[in-house]
Scaffold this motif. Structure first.
Motif, PDB file in Angstrom:
ATOM      1  N   THR A  89       0.848  -1.198   0.000  1.00  0.00           N
ATOM      2  CA  THR A  89       0.000   0.000   0.000  1.00  0.00           C
ATOM      3  C   THR A  89       0.877   1.238   0.000  1.00  0.00           C
ATOM      4  O   THR A  89       1.795   1.366   0.812  1.00  0.00           O
ATOM      5  CB  THR A  89      -0.922   0.017   1.229  1.00  0.00           C
ATOM      6  OG1 THR A  89      -1.739  -1.164   1.219  1.00  0.00           O
ATOM      7  CG2 THR A  89      -1.821   1.244   1.205  1.00  0.00           C
ATOM      8  N   CYS A  90       0.569   2.158  -0.905  1.00  0.00           N
ATOM      9  CA  CYS A  90       1.289   3.432  -1.005  1.00  0.00           C
ATOM     10  C   CYS A  90       0.307   4.587  -0.821  1.00  0.00           C
ATOM     11  O   CYS A  90      -0.879   4.472  -1.173  1.00  0.00           O
ATOM     12  CB  CYS A  90       1.990   3.548  -2.358  1.00  0.00           C
ATOM     13  SG  CYS A  90       3.325   2.348  -2.584  1.00  0.00           S
ATOM     14  N   TYR A  91       0.795   5.703  -0.279  1.00  0.00           N
ATOM     15  CA  TYR A  91      -0.033   6.862   0.026  1.00  0.00           C
ATOM     16  C   TYR A  91       0.444   8.067  -0.786  1.00  0.00           C
ATOM     17  O   TYR A  91       1.630   8.181  -1.116  1.00  0.00           O
ATOM     18  CB  TYR A  91       0.024   7.165   1.520  1.00  0.00           C
ATOM     19  CG  TYR A  91      -0.527   6.039   2.379  1.00  0.00           C
ATOM     20  CD1 TYR A  91      -1.855   6.040   2.774  1.00  0.00           C
ATOM     21  CD2 TYR A  91       0.288   4.977   2.770  1.00  0.00           C
ATOM     22  CE1 TYR A  91      -2.370   5.007   3.552  1.00  0.00           C
ATOM     23  CE2 TYR A  91      -0.214   3.942   3.539  1.00  0.00           C
ATOM     24  CZ  TYR A  91      -1.544   3.962   3.929  1.00  0.00           C
ATOM     25  OH  TYR A  91      -2.047   2.940   4.674  1.00  0.00           O
ATOM     26  N   TYR A  92      -0.488   8.970  -1.080  1.00  0.00           N
ATOM     27  CA  TYR A  92      -0.162  10.131  -1.908  1.00  0.00           C
ATOM     28  C   TYR A  92      -0.853  11.388  -1.377  1.00  0.00           C
ATOM     29  O   TYR A  92      -1.777  11.315  -0.546  1.00  0.00           O
ATOM     30  CB  TYR A  92      -0.588   9.871  -3.363  1.00  0.00           C
ATOM     31  CG  TYR A  92      -2.040   9.478  -3.537  1.00  0.00           C
ATOM     32  CD1 TYR A  92      -3.057  10.429  -3.608  1.00  0.00           C
ATOM     33  CD2 TYR A  92      -2.404   8.128  -3.614  1.00  0.00           C
ATOM     34  CE1 TYR A  92      -4.380  10.070  -3.760  1.00  0.00           C
ATOM     35  CE2 TYR A  92      -3.727   7.749  -3.764  1.00  0.00           C
ATOM     36  CZ  TYR A  92      -4.713   8.731  -3.846  1.00  0.00           C
ATOM     37  OH  TYR A  92      -6.028   8.367  -3.985  1.00  0.00           O
ATOM     38  N   ASP A  93      -0.413  12.529  -1.866  1.00  0.00           N
ATOM     39  CA  ASP A  93      -1.024  13.801  -1.472  1.00  0.00           C
ATOM     40  C   ASP A  93      -2.400  13.935  -2.103  1.00  0.00           C
ATOM     41  O   ASP A  93      -2.679  13.377  -3.174  1.00  0.00           O
ATOM     42  CB  ASP A  93      -0.140  14.974  -1.916  1.00  0.00           C
ATOM     43  CG  ASP A  93       1.161  15.031  -1.139  1.00  0.00           C
ATOM     44  OD1 ASP A  93       1.243  14.363  -0.085  1.00  0.00           O
ATOM     45  OD2 ASP A  93       2.101  15.725  -1.587  1.00  0.00           O
ATOM     46  N   THR A  94      -3.258  14.702  -1.436  1.00  0.00           N
ATOM     47  CA  THR A  94      -4.632  14.885  -1.897  1.00  0.00           C
ATOM     48  C   THR A  94      -4.691  15.411  -3.326  1.00  0.00           C
ATOM     49  O   THR A  94      -5.602  15.073  -4.091  1.00  0.00           O
ATOM     50  CB  THR A  94      -5.373  15.846  -0.952  1.00  0.00           C
ATOM     51  OG1 THR A  94      -5.230  15.390   0.383  1.00  0.00           O
ATOM     52  CG2 THR A  94      -6.844  15.920  -1.297  1.00  0.00           C
TER      53      THR A  94
END
Length: 209
Positions: free
Chosen positions: A48-53
């Motif tokens: 799982t990777c996260y990103y800016d809105t």
């Protein structure tokens, strides 16, 4: 002359800033994930990777390669939250948590190495590097338990009683049979004696005469 020099310096500063912003486009500051993932061959795992809105509606992808310049895209989203399947991979974007997850089904040894979570962006993609380490599943040792059944004492006692009771019955029957036989022999002897006694008396009387 001085004003002309200042304008050149300002333009150079703007160009330098533009280059810095341009080059920073490939950095992982806007998308991040785990540095390493430990998994087993043949057992599904998830990254799982996260990103800016800001990049919510951008396309995300999963690619393989040690260098970001020539990494090979294995699967990518369409910018929506639709789950995409391709071969042994699936990817799904979650706009609420601002994350996207990659599932690797029945991973093989070739799924080890360096991979990238990426965001498809004009000119320079946003990417973060992840190392996948796969190892063989540990062997399992099955231990079979042996069950021992202990018979209760009462059961053993009852079994013994049944086992020896026929012998006792035979002994009693034998004793009774022997007693009855003795009685018959005595009666037979007395009967013979009663039949022969008169004959003996007659013989003795004739001899005396």
């Amino acid at each position: 002359m001085i004003s002309y020099s200042r304008s050149i310096i300002q333009r150079l500063q703007m160009d330098v800033m533009g280059v810095i912003i341009f080059l920073s486009g490939c950095s992982g500051s806007s998308v991040h994930g785990p540095n390493t993932v430990e998994a087993f061959i043949g057992e599904m795992f998830t990254v799982t990777c996260y990103y800016d809105t800001y990049y919510t509606n951008y396309e995300k992808y999963w690619c393989k390669g040690e260098n970001w310049k020539n990494c090979m895209i294995l699967i990518e989203t369409t910018g929506s939250e639709e789950e995409i399947h391709k071969g042994r991979y699936s990817i799904k974007d979650n706009h609420t948590s601002h994350s996207f997850s990659i599932n690797v089904y029945t991973p093989q040894k070739t799924d080890s190495g360096f991979f990238w979570c990426g965001i498809n962006k004009y000119m320079w993609d946003k990417m973060t590097k992840i190392e996948i380490n796969l190892s063989a599943l540990p062997s399992t040792v099955k231990i079979s338990a042996t069950t021992f059944t202990t018979l209760p004492t009462t059961t053993a006692t009852l079994t013994a009683s049944v086992r020896y009771s026929p012998l006792t019955s035979h002994s009693s029957a034998f004793g009774r049979g022997q007693s009855q036989g003795s009685r018959l022999n005595l009666m037979y002897f007395l009967l013979l004696l009663s039949l022969k006694f008169p004959v003996i008396i007659l013989v003795l009387a004739a001899t005396a005469a």
